[in-house]
Structures are given as structure tokens and as C-alpha cells.
Scaffold this motif. Sequence first.
Motif, PDB file in Angstrom:
ATOM      1  N   CYS A   1       0.867  -1.305   0.126  1.00  0.00           N
ATOM      2  CA  CYS A   1      -0.173  -0.011   0.000  1.00  0.00           C
ATOM      3  C   CYS A   1       0.858   1.315  -0.151  1.00  0.00           C
ATOM      4  O   CYS A   1       1.745   1.611   0.708  1.00  0.00           O
ATOM      5  CB  CYS A   1      -0.974  -0.052   1.221  1.00  0.00           C
ATOM      6  N   VAL A   2       0.574   2.132  -1.062  1.00  0.00           N
ATOM      7  CA  VAL A   2       1.321   3.445  -1.126  1.00  0.00           C
ATOM      8  C   VAL A   2       0.410   4.608  -1.043  1.00  0.00           C
ATOM      9  O   VAL A   2       0.822   5.888  -0.943  1.00  0.00           O
ATOM     10  CB  VAL A   2       2.218   3.533  -2.415  1.00  0.00           C
ATOM     11  N   ASN A   3      -0.983   4.414  -0.849  1.00  0.00           N
ATOM     12  CA  ASN A   3      -1.778   5.665  -0.505  1.00  0.00           C
ATOM     13  C   ASN A   3      -2.859   5.079   0.206  1.00  0.00           C
ATOM     14  O   ASN A   3      -3.101   3.929   0.466  1.00  0.00           O
ATOM     15  CB  ASN A   3      -2.139   6.092  -2.022  1.00  0.00           C
TER      16      ASN A   3
ATOM     17  N   ARG B   1       3.168   5.399   5.474  1.00  0.00           N
ATOM     18  CA  ARG B   1       3.404   5.074   4.043  1.00  0.00           C
ATOM     19  C   ARG B   1       2.317   5.813   3.039  1.00  0.00           C
ATOM     20  O   ARG B   1       2.211   6.376   2.163  1.00  0.00           O
ATOM     21  CB  ARG B   1       3.971   3.879   3.807  1.00  0.00           C
ATOM     22  N   ALA B   2       1.209   5.089   3.463  1.00  0.00           N
ATOM     23  CA  ALA B   2      -0.151   5.396   2.737  1.00  0.00           C
ATOM     24  C   ALA B   2      -0.618   6.978   2.788  1.00  0.00           C
ATOM     25  O   ALA B   2      -0.734   7.716   2.099  1.00  0.00           O
ATOM     26  CB  ALA B   2      -1.404   4.606   3.326  1.00  0.00           C
TER      27      ALA B   2
ATOM     28  N   GLY C   1       2.271   8.969   0.904  1.00  0.00           N
ATOM     29  CA  GLY C   1       1.913   8.777  -0.586  1.00  0.00           C
ATOM     30  C   GLY C   1       0.775   9.498  -1.053  1.00  0.00           C
ATOM     31  O   GLY C   1       0.728  10.149  -2.234  1.00  0.00           O
TER      32      GLY C   1
END
Length: 176
Positions: A38-40, A149-150, A153
Motif C-alpha cells: 500500500c502506497v496511498n 507510508r499511505a 503517498g
Amino acid sequence: QYAEFAELYAFFHNAINRRRIIANNVHIRRAKESLSACVNLDQLCRALKDALEPLGFDGFALRSYHVDGLPQSDLNPLKQVSDGGLEYAWTNPSGSSHTWEFRFELQTVSGEKWGQFSVVRDSLEEPILLDFNLLNDGFRQALSEAVPRAFAGTLTGVRELRASQTQLVSKSASAD
């Protein structure tokens, strides 16, 4: 004496539901893997819903000072709720209080505390057939790394979108 009978009933009932418990435990183990990608916030919410909805949960909540003061438009698909937290609910998206909540701290590998995460339910009619130790095992660590991180992002994406919109407006104004 009645407590012993109740415990025996629960033991046999759990034996019957063991197959479902195993399947639910697998959902949590798979969620650990999907959280690492997961990046967003969209991906985070989708991964958590995919993992938690089949288990009988109705949503989740996040509370973190790291996101205090951010406008709602930057937090989608999460919704700000009256207690100052953020929520993503798939059965009761109104943000009303929930009947049941299981909360734990989020802390990254580097030791940074990132707030609290809760899974919520609106009904207690069906039992939760899950080994809750799995939530405190690798799932908690994977989530503790995925949440910052999410957010990073998503906020980077929002800033880039705003910058490109500003550039388009500037180019449009200079062309006139």
C-alpha cells in the motif's frame, strides 16, 4: 458448575467453526502481505476492507496527531468523525458510534508511535471467529508501517496534483 458447561459448549462450538476460524486467520495473514504494497490511502482502505469485512467487522478507525489539521479533501476515502479520529466504514458510513471496538497502538519498526487503530463492529449477534493474537502479531507491524507510508503517498499525490493545477492556471493566464 454452569461456567464449566458454558466452556464445554464453547469448546465444541469452536471445534465446529474451526474451518471458518482457519479461513479467517488466513485473511489476516494475507492482509499483512497486501499492506506491504500500500502506497496511498485508497490502497490501504481497500486492503483493510478486503481483509476485515469477511471476518464480520464493519470498519476501522485511526487516531493520530500526525494527521491533525489536515483538510478532509486530503484524507479521502477516510472520513473525519466527531472524536477527532478518522474512520472508514463499509456498513455504517455515517460515523455514528459502534457497538464494539478493538484498539491497538501503531508503532513503526524505528519506534515512532503513529497513533491508534481500531476495528469496529455495529452488531454483536455473530461471534468473531478469529485468533486475535494474529492482529497483534505481524498484522500490527505491517499496518504500523503501511499507515504512515499511505498518508505520505496520498499527501504527496495531492501536492503534485495541486502544483500541476497551479501550473495549468498560470499557463492559461499567461496565454491570455
